[in-house]
Motif scaffolding. Structure first.
Motif, short mmCIF file in Angstrom:
data_model
loop_
_atom_site.label_atom_id
_atom_site.label_comp_id
_atom_site.label_asym_id
_atom_site.label_seq_id
_atom_site.Cartn_x
_atom_site.Cartn_y
_atom_site.Cartn_z
N VAL A 1 -27.00 10.37 32.89
CA VAL A 1 -25.65 10.01 32.46
C VAL A 1 -25.07 9.03 33.47
O VAL A 1 -25.02 9.32 34.67
N PRO A 2 -24.64 7.85 33.05
CA PRO A 2 -24.08 6.88 33.99
C PRO A 2 -22.71 7.32 34.50
O PRO A 2 -22.03 8.13 33.87
N GLY A 3 -22.32 6.78 35.64
CA GLY A 3 -21.01 7.09 36.20
C GLY A 3 -20.38 5.86 36.80
O GLY A 3 -20.86 4.73 36.61
N GLY B 1 -26.19 13.08 20.93
CA GLY B 1 -27.07 12.39 19.98
C GLY B 1 -28.13 11.57 20.68
O GLY B 1 -29.27 11.44 20.18
N ASP B 2 -27.80 10.97 21.83
CA ASP B 2 -28.79 10.20 22.58
C ASP B 2 -29.97 11.08 23.01
O ASP B 2 -31.13 10.66 23.00
N ILE B 3 -29.66 12.31 23.40
CA ILE B 3 -30.71 13.23 23.84
C ILE B 3 -31.58 13.63 22.65
O ILE B 3 -32.81 13.62 22.73
N LEU B 4 -30.93 13.99 21.54
CA LEU B 4 -31.68 14.39 20.35
C LEU B 4 -32.55 13.25 19.84
O LEU B 4 -33.70 13.47 19.44
N ASP B 5 -32.03 12.03 19.86
CA ASP B 5 -32.80 10.87 19.41
C ASP B 5 -34.04 10.67 20.27
O ASP B 5 -35.13 10.39 19.77
N GLU B 6 -33.87 10.80 21.58
CA GLU B 6 -34.99 10.60 22.49
C GLU B 6 -36.07 11.67 22.29
O GLU B 6 -37.26 11.39 22.43
N ALA C 1 -35.23 5.53 32.69
CA ALA C 1 -34.71 6.76 32.07
C ALA C 1 -33.73 6.40 30.97
O ALA C 1 -33.01 5.41 31.05
N LYS C 2 -33.69 7.22 29.93
CA LYS C 2 -32.77 7.02 28.82
C LYS C 2 -31.33 7.18 29.30
O LYS C 2 -31.00 8.18 29.95
N LEU C 3 -30.48 6.23 28.98
CA LEU C 3 -29.06 6.33 29.30
C LEU C 3 -28.39 7.24 28.27
O LEU C 3 -28.51 7.02 27.06
N VAL C 4 -27.70 8.26 28.75
CA VAL C 4 -27.08 9.25 27.86
C VAL C 4 -25.57 9.08 27.85
O VAL C 4 -24.92 9.18 28.90
N GLU C 5 -25.03 8.84 26.66
CA GLU C 5 -23.59 8.81 26.47
C GLU C 5 -23.11 10.01 25.66
O GLU C 5 -21.94 10.36 25.72
N PRO D 1 -28.39 8.93 39.14
CA PRO D 1 -28.58 8.61 37.72
C PRO D 1 -28.83 7.13 37.47
O PRO D 1 -29.69 6.77 36.66
N HIS D 2 -28.11 6.25 38.18
CA HIS D 2 -28.30 4.82 37.97
C HIS D 2 -29.69 4.38 38.41
O HIS D 2 -30.31 3.51 37.78
N LYS D 3 -30.19 4.97 39.47
CA LYS D 3 -31.56 4.67 39.91
C LYS D 3 -32.57 5.05 38.83
O LYS D 3 -33.50 4.28 38.53
N LEU D 4 -32.37 6.21 38.23
CA LEU D 4 -33.28 6.65 37.17
C LEU D 4 -33.20 5.73 35.96
O LEU D 4 -34.23 5.39 35.36
#
Length: 366
Positions: A254-256, A281-286, A274-278, A266-269
Motif C-alpha cells: 500500500v503506497p503512502g 479489489g486490487d488484491i482479489l484481482d492479483e 510488487a502490486k500497488l494496492v489501493e 512499501p515503495h521499495k517493494l
C-alpha cells in the motif's frame, strides 16, 4: 505411539528448526527412527556443531510427553501435525513446514483462502485505518486474515477482521501461554474464539528476537498473498515479503506519503514489482479470484447529505485531517462542522481518529 506424536516431540525439542528435523527424517527414514537413533549417529550428522548436537540429545533424553500434553490441555490449547488432515495446506507446501503447530482455536478449510496484512509496530493513523478497512473488505469477500498480533498494523488487521465477524489467524513468536505484547491479551482471546492463534514455539517460549523472522515465514506460508502496509526500509514486514517471494506467494504493498519514513518499505517493494494496492479489489484481482460475497461499495450516491455535510465531507481524504483545518477551509462555524462530522460518522462515511483528526471511513472499498 503413532507418527504424529513424533512430529510433536521433535517440534518441542527443536522449535523453529524444521529444516534440521526434516533432514533427520530423510536420513533415518522417519521421525520415529530419528527419535530412536543412537546418539553417535545423530552426532555424526551435526559434524562440528557439537554444542547443537549435545543440546538436542539432552532435550530428547529428558523429554516428558505426558507433561507437555497436560500443559497444553491446561490452557485450552492443542496441537496439529504435518501428518494431520487439518494441517494448513498452504503451509504444508513451503520448503520447511513445522512438523507440528500449537493451536488455540481452530484452523479450517476456509483458511486456505488467506491474505497476510503486515506492517510497522509504530504505524500512523493512516496505516492503522488502511489495515483495518482492508481487513474488513477482504473478510466480506470470504478471505481469512493472517498477521502476527504485534502492535500497530498487525493488531489493526486482526481487529478489522473481528469487527466484520471474519476469520483471522494470529501467528506468535512466543509460546501460546506467553502473550506478547501483554496488552493484546483480550485481542488474543477474541481471535482464538473465532479463528486461531498458533505458534511453532513450545509453551513457555519467550519472545526472543530470533523467533520473529521464523514466525514471519509461517505468516507468509499460511497465506496466498502478503500485503505490506507501512514499513521502514529495515522491517520485519519486509522479511515477511522476502519469505513470501521464496514461497511463491504474491507480494503487494500500500503506497503512502513520500514524506513518511514508513512509506519507504512499501515503495521499495512497489519499485521492485510488487502490486500497488489501493483497495481490496486490487488484491482479489492479483489473486485471480472474484469476490465470494459482494464487497460493499463506497459510493456516496445513495447517502443523503445536506449542504454543510457535503462541504465538510469534501475536505476529508484518506490522510487524516485535523478538526481545526476542516473549520478553516469550510468557512463554517465550528459547531456546524462538529455537527456535520457527527452525522457523517453516523452515516459511516467518516471516522474520528486520535488527536481530533478525521479520515474517510470507506477508502478501502473504493
Amino acid at each position: 505411539m503413532d507418527d504424529r506424536m513424533y512430529c510433536l516431540f521433535w517440534q518441542i525439542i527443536a522449535p523453529a528448526s524444521a529444516r534440521r528435523v526434516w533432514q533427520l527424517d530423510n536420513h533415518f527414514g522417519s521421525l520415529k527412527a530419528a527419535w530412536e537413533a543412537p546418539e553417535k549417529e545423530i552426532r555424526s550428522l551435526f559434524g562440528t556443531k557439537v554444542d547443537a548436537a549435545d543440546a538436542l540429545l539432552r532435550a530428547r533424553n529428558t523429554f516428558d510427553p505426558v507433561r507437555e500434553k497436560e500443559k497444553l490441555n491446561n490452557i485450552g490449547a492443542d496441537f496439529i501435525t504435518y501428518k494431520d488432515h487439518n494441517y494448513p495446506e498452504n503451509l504444508r507446501a513451503i520448503y520447511d513446514p513445522p512438523p507440528a503447530l500449537f493451536v488455540m482455536g481452530q484452523i479450517t478449510n476456509a483458511d486456505q483462502l488467506a491474505v497476510a496484512l503486515v506492517g510497522s509496530r509504530k504505524a500512523t493513523s493512516y496505516g492503522l485505518s488502511v489495515a483495518e478497512q482492508l481487513s474488513v473488505a477482504l473478510v466480506k469477500s470470504g478471505i481469512s486474515i493472517v498477521s502476527g498480533m504485534a502492535r500497530g498494523i498487525d493488531s489493526a488487521a486482526h481487529k478489522g477482521c473481528l469487527s466484520a465477524y471474519g476469520r483471522t489467524i494470529a501467528v506468535l513468536g512466543s509460546g501460546l501461554n506467553v502473550i506478547y505484547p501483554r496488552e493484546n491479551r483480550k485481542l488474543m482471546e477474541r481471535i482464538a474464539a473465532s479463528g486461531a492463534v498458533i505458534s511453532e514455539f513450545p509453551l513457555d517460549s519467550q519472545p526472543e528476537a530470533w523467533h520473529f523472522p521464523m514466525r514471519n515465514r509461517i505468516i507468509s506460508g499460511l497465506s496466498r498473498a502478503v500485503v505490506v502496509i507501512e514499513a521502514g526500509e529495515k522491517s520485519g514486514a519486509l522479511i515477511t515479503a522476502d519469505f513470501a517471494l521464496e514461497q511463491g506467494r504474491d507480494v503487494m504493498a500500500v503506497p503512502g506519503s513520500i514524506g513518511s519514513p514508513l512509506s519507504r518499505g512499501p515503495h521499495k517493494l512497489i519499485k521492485q514489482g510488487a502490486k500497488l494496492v489501493e483497495n481490496a479489489g486490487d488484491i482479489l484481482d492479483e489473486l485471480g479470484i472474484t469476490t465470494l460475497f459482494p464487497v460493499e461499495e463506497s459510493t456516496n450516491a445513495s447517502v443523503a447529505l445536506n449542504r454543510d455535510e457535503e462541504t465538510v465531507f469534501g475536505l476529508i481524504s484518506v490522510n487524516p485531517v485535523h478538526f481545526d483545518e476542516i473549520v478553516d477551509k469550510s468557512n463554517l462555524p465550528a459547531q456546524k462542522v462538529l455537527a456535520s462530522l457527527m452525522f457523517l460518522e453516523l452515516k459511516n462515511l467518516v471516522r474520528q481518529l486520535p488527536g481530533r483528526q478525521y479520515a474517510l471511513c470507506k477508502f478501502i472499498n473504493g
